[in-house]
Design a protein around this motif. Structure first.
Motif, PDB file in Angstrom:
ATOM      1  N   SER A  10       0.783  -1.392  -0.021  1.00  0.00           N
ATOM      2  CA  SER A  10       0.056  -0.129  -0.118  1.00  0.00           C
ATOM      3  C   SER A  10       0.987   1.317   0.186  1.00  0.00           C
ATOM      4  O   SER A  10       0.438   2.201  -0.198  1.00  0.00           O
ATOM      5  N   LYS A  11       2.155   1.096   0.330  1.00  0.00           N
ATOM      6  CA  LYS A  11       3.162   2.092   0.196  1.00  0.00           C
ATOM      7  C   LYS A  11       4.425   1.665  -0.084  1.00  0.00           C
ATOM      8  O   LYS A  11       4.721   0.411   0.790  1.00  0.00           O
ATOM      9  N   PRO A  12       4.993   1.993  -1.284  1.00  0.00           N
ATOM     10  CA  PRO A  12       6.187   1.274  -1.576  1.00  0.00           C
ATOM     11  C   PRO A  12       7.363   1.422  -0.713  1.00  0.00           C
ATOM     12  O   PRO A  12       7.436   2.596  -0.026  1.00  0.00           O
ATOM     13  N   PHE A  13       8.180   0.464  -0.651  1.00  0.00           N
ATOM     14  CA  PHE A  13       9.412   0.346   0.046  1.00  0.00           C
ATOM     15  C   PHE A  13      10.394   1.308  -0.516  1.00  0.00           C
ATOM     16  O   PHE A  13      10.465   1.176  -1.794  1.00  0.00           O
ATOM     17  N   GLU A  14      11.640   1.893   0.068  1.00  0.00           N
ATOM     18  CA  GLU A  14      12.405   2.591  -0.605  1.00  0.00           C
ATOM     19  C   GLU A  14      13.871   1.757  -0.298  1.00  0.00           C
ATOM     20  O   GLU A  14      14.859   1.840  -1.288  1.00  0.00           O
ATOM     21  N   THR A  15      13.866   1.345   0.856  1.00  0.00           N
ATOM     22  CA  THR A  15      15.465   0.871   1.244  1.00  0.00           C
ATOM     23  C   THR A  15      15.139  -0.779   1.375  1.00  0.00           C
ATOM     24  O   THR A  15      14.133  -1.136   2.179  1.00  0.00           O
ATOM     25  N   VAL A  16      15.827  -1.547   0.560  1.00  0.00           N
ATOM     26  CA  VAL A  16      15.585  -2.936   0.650  1.00  0.00           C
ATOM     27  C   VAL A  16      16.099  -3.607   2.053  1.00  0.00           C
ATOM     28  O   VAL A  16      15.218  -4.419   2.500  1.00  0.00           O
ATOM     29  N   ARG A  17      17.350  -3.360   2.273  1.00  0.00           N
ATOM     30  CA  ARG A  17      18.034  -4.014   3.272  1.00  0.00           C
ATOM     31  C   ARG A  17      18.541  -2.961   4.261  1.00  0.00           C
ATOM     32  O   ARG A  17      19.107  -2.014   3.985  1.00  0.00           O
ATOM     33  N   LEU A  25      12.115  -1.430   4.472  1.00  0.00           N
ATOM     34  CA  LEU A  25      12.144  -0.308   5.592  1.00  0.00           C
ATOM     35  C   LEU A  25      10.595   0.621   5.539  1.00  0.00           C
ATOM     36  O   LEU A  25       9.675   0.597   6.630  1.00  0.00           O
ATOM     37  N   GLU A  26      10.504   1.506   4.283  1.00  0.00           N
ATOM     38  CA  GLU A  26       9.627   2.382   4.381  1.00  0.00           C
ATOM     39  C   GLU A  26       8.194   1.705   3.847  1.00  0.00           C
ATOM     40  O   GLU A  26       7.147   2.472   4.065  1.00  0.00           O
ATOM     41  N   GLY A  27       8.254   0.531   3.543  1.00  0.00           N
ATOM     42  CA  GLY A  27       6.850  -0.166   2.943  1.00  0.00           C
ATOM     43  C   GLY A  27       6.085  -0.203   3.855  1.00  0.00           C
ATOM     44  O   GLY A  27       6.224  -0.886   4.982  1.00  0.00           O
ATOM     45  N   ALA A  72       6.368  -2.552   7.003  1.00  0.00           N
ATOM     46  CA  ALA A  72       6.975  -3.841   6.805  1.00  0.00           C
ATOM     47  C   ALA A  72       7.772  -4.764   7.926  1.00  0.00           C
ATOM     48  O   ALA A  72       7.537  -5.766   7.983  1.00  0.00           O
ATOM     49  N   GLU A  73       8.127  -3.878   8.782  1.00  0.00           N
ATOM     50  CA  GLU A  73       8.783  -4.707   9.900  1.00  0.00           C
ATOM     51  C   GLU A  73       7.911  -4.425  11.107  1.00  0.00           C
ATOM     52  O   GLU A  73       8.334  -4.955  12.235  1.00  0.00           O
TER      53      GLU A  73
END
Ligand code: 6R9
Length: 660
Positions: free
Chosen positions: A64-71, A84-86, A266-267
């Protein structure tokens, strides 16, 4: 580990990928269809994880909101995080998006305890039920971040319960319904759960199980629980606590059939799952939303080679991690039809699994070595004659599979035309980490073969902690870099998480297992190197069982070790000393057995209990369990160094006790 047979230099038979799987007129083309393709995908997954998992997370999940930082983070600092931001909701990913596109597709096939009972639930129906239950939980005051305990039989309502919790952001803690009241209580207390979801009774193998009564016993000493939601499964009379207990059907009738999914980072935690470690009380392994869901979905896609219209069947219990990832989250994230099996492999006959496969035209079948060994032992006549031609991938999990059981599974069940995937993983890894891929990896019976995407396994020298390079080597199994579905912490005890997994070998995730890498680079997981016993794929810590035994008024000290067992893999042997002035009363062994069953659960029943005058101890008073292990496993002619024993003369009496 040094006392285990090393097969690293033996020439093991190699089974190529079955040609049928690569023939597009017979089977859908596997997602990975050559070893070279596997190799290059794996290389990218560990060398460019941002790219690999960034793409995969967008392909398999709806955000519903894309992530910017994968790891983010590292093993050293214990702060691993992904996407992270997802923002995404696990329930939306498992239910809504499929219900909106394909409401009439069957999500769950419930095969009841009695073979003539089948109930099918579509994605459209599932969405309504999950929404209603989410509203019921909200009405009971459950908010995002509140833990909910689930103690249920293998019925669709258990799946609905998990998904409803995920929908409102309440982490669930499923407690296997074979656990005793005391084990249940400890887990409810540790998680401070407000609500417990259960059923009046369970049904298994034609018998009723007093589920609600166990919950009542457990809750007698829990102050946090304000509501118990009870699903009516059998309709038997059950005890009732007015003001606390609520009937599922009555509350569901009142609830609105839509509930908006909570926005979850996500977290944010998705669930806790208690598991045994080497020491202390069971720990609540915590998994988060984005990484876990991606691991579950990616492994179903690639390891079970899931294609649209497949019928996916995992025979595990929902109370174990295998049920979480491969009955619920993995298959549903992909929009699959998943089978929920309420009964046992031998009820009403040992043909039950094979009838199930034929009846539902199952394409992927996943079970445990202990079930395979038990069915093999009962004879081929039960499997012969059933139409198992729908199968493409058959899997095994929970413990090392011995080559004889592997061969039988491959020949009798797979008819030599299916991929056999021996999948290695743990509650803590969230999803499978070492495994064959059906269209790409030639198998060797007994080897879990190669790492899954994103997994960089290493073997470490247990003494120096250094990586053992090359092939044809044995060591402790560790993982070199974080992967999306790994556990993030132990609930309420992050230092225990660090101590158990990340500090033993700094810079690595420590699995607790020993393994070899053979001359062809195949991994062979040998079993635990810590004090964890694996009985029929159930993890138990020796100290947990010892604590249960010493609670008995006659017992002074107890030492528990794992013995070999042809059927269950390992079994429990307990050496018990009695308090001074306590006589060896008749029936004491039986009482002690009951004590363990009562405190932990029936699956922890010791196979043998020996009343002994003393334990083999070092001069500093430590029990040398290694010696007991060797005696039990008939290796006492090679006891090794016994010079540190305070009293070596006790050994012959122990041998007589065990072997007569
Ligand atoms: C998924 C699950 C984990 C322990 C693990 C290991 C053993 C699981 C295995 C295997 C050899 C396999 N294990 N799969 N050993 N080959 N294919 O079982 O999780 O209950 O946490 O147990 O099970 O010893 O460390 P969990």
């Amino acid at each position: 580990m040094s006392d285990q047979v090393d097969t690293t230099s033996r020439v093991d038979p190699i089974h190529p990928v079955p040609s049928r799987l690569l023939d597009s007129t017979q089977c859908p083309t596997p997602f990975v269809n050559s070893f070279d393709q596997y190799k290059s995908m794996w290389k990218e997954s560990v060398e460019q994880p941002d790219k690999f998992f960034g793409n995969l997370a967008n392909e398999l999940l709806t955000w519903s909101k894309p992530f910017e930082t994968v790891r983010h983070g590292s093993f050293e600092s214990g702060d691993v995080a992904w996407f992270l931001e997802g923002e995404l909701n696990a329930c939306y990913n498992c239910v809504d998006r499929h219900a909106l596109k394909n409401p009439n597709k069957v999500a769950i096939i419930h095969e009841g305890d009695e073979p003539d009972y089948v109930r099918k639930i579509t994605y459209g129906e599932l969405l309504q039920e999950v929404c209603k239950l989410a509203n019921v939980l909200k009405a009971q005051g459950v908010k995002k971040g509140d833990n909910v305990a689930i103690y249920m039989p293998m019925i669709p309502e258990a799946m609905i319960a998990l998904l409803a919790c995920a929908r409102i952001g309440a982490p669930h803690s499923v407690i296997f319904a074979g656990f005793s009241a005391e084990s249940l209580r400890d887990r409810v207390v540790d998680a401070s759960a407000k609500v417990v979801i259960t059923a009046d009774e369970g049904r298994r193998g034609g018998k009723n199980i007093a589920t609600k009564r166990i919950v009542d016993d457990a809750l007698a000493q829990c102050s946090t629980v304000s509501s118990v939601l009870v699903y009516r499964r059998t309709g038997s009379e059950i005890p009732w606590t007015a003001g606390r207990d609520l009937w599922w059907h009555e509350e569901m009738d009142k609830a609105r059939a839509y509930c908006a999914p909570e926005r979850m980072n996500a977290e944010d935690p998705l669930f806790l799952l208690y598991t045994s470690g080497s020491t202390g009380t069971p720990k609540g392994v915590l998994h988060t939303t984005g990484g876990y869901l991606l691991g579950a979905a990616a492994t179903v896609k690639y390891i079970f080679d899931y294609h649209d219209d497949d019928i996916f069947a995992c025979m595990a219990d929902i109370g174990w991690v295998t049920g979480h990832s491969y009955i619920v989250y993995g298959p549903l994230t992909l929009g699959a039809t998943t089978v929920l099996f309420e009964s046992t492999p031998t009820y009403p006959t040992p043909a039950r699994f094979w009838e199930l496969i034929a009846k539902h035209k199952i394409t992927q079948f996943y079970t445990a070595p202990t079930a395979i060994r038990a069915l093999r032992r009962l004879g081929d006549k039960w499997v012969d004659g059933h139409d198992l031609s729908s199968l493409r991938v058959i899997g095994s999990v929970g413990e090392p599979i011995n080559p004889e059981a592997w061969d039988w599974y491959n020949e009798k069940v797979g008819k030599g035309r299916c991929a056999v995937v021996d999948t290695y993983w743990q509650t803590e890894t969230g999803s499978i980490i070492i495994t064959p891929l059906p269209g790409a990896i030639a198998t060797k019976p007994g080897s879990a073969t190669f790492p899954f995407f994103g997994i960089n396994p290493v073997l470490l020298d247990p003494n120096t902690g250094k990586e053992i390079e090359g092939n044809g080597v044995t060591g402790v199994l560790a993982v070199k870099q974080p992967w999306p579905s790994m556990a993030r912490t132990v609930y309420n005890n992050h230092s225990r998480f660090l101590e158990t997994y990340l500090k033993p070998y700094p810079g690595y995730y420590f699995t607790g297992d020993g393994a070899s890498r053979d001359i062809d680079g195949y991994y062979w997981v040998r079993g635990r190197v810590d004090d964890v016993i694996n009985v029929s794929g159930h993890r138990l810590s020796t100290s947990e069982i010892e604590s249960a035994l010493v609670l008995h008024h006659s017992v002074a000290e107890a030492a528990v070790i794992g013995g070999h067992d042809d059927l269950t893999g390992q079994c429990i042997h307990a050496f018990v000393t009695l308090k001074p002035n306590v006589e060896e009363a008749e029936g004491l062994e039986k009482e002690l057995t009951l004590q363990v069953r009562k405190i932990i659960g029936p699956f922890a029943t010791p196979k043998r209990i020996y009343l002994v005058s003393d334990h083999p101890k070092t001069r500093s008073g430590k029990i040398m369990r290694r010696i007991l292990r060797k005696i039990v496993n008939s290796e006492h002619h090679e006891l090794g160094d016994t010079s540190t024993l305070a009293d070596p003369s006790i050994i012959p009496s122990l041998i007589t006790k065990v072997h007569g």
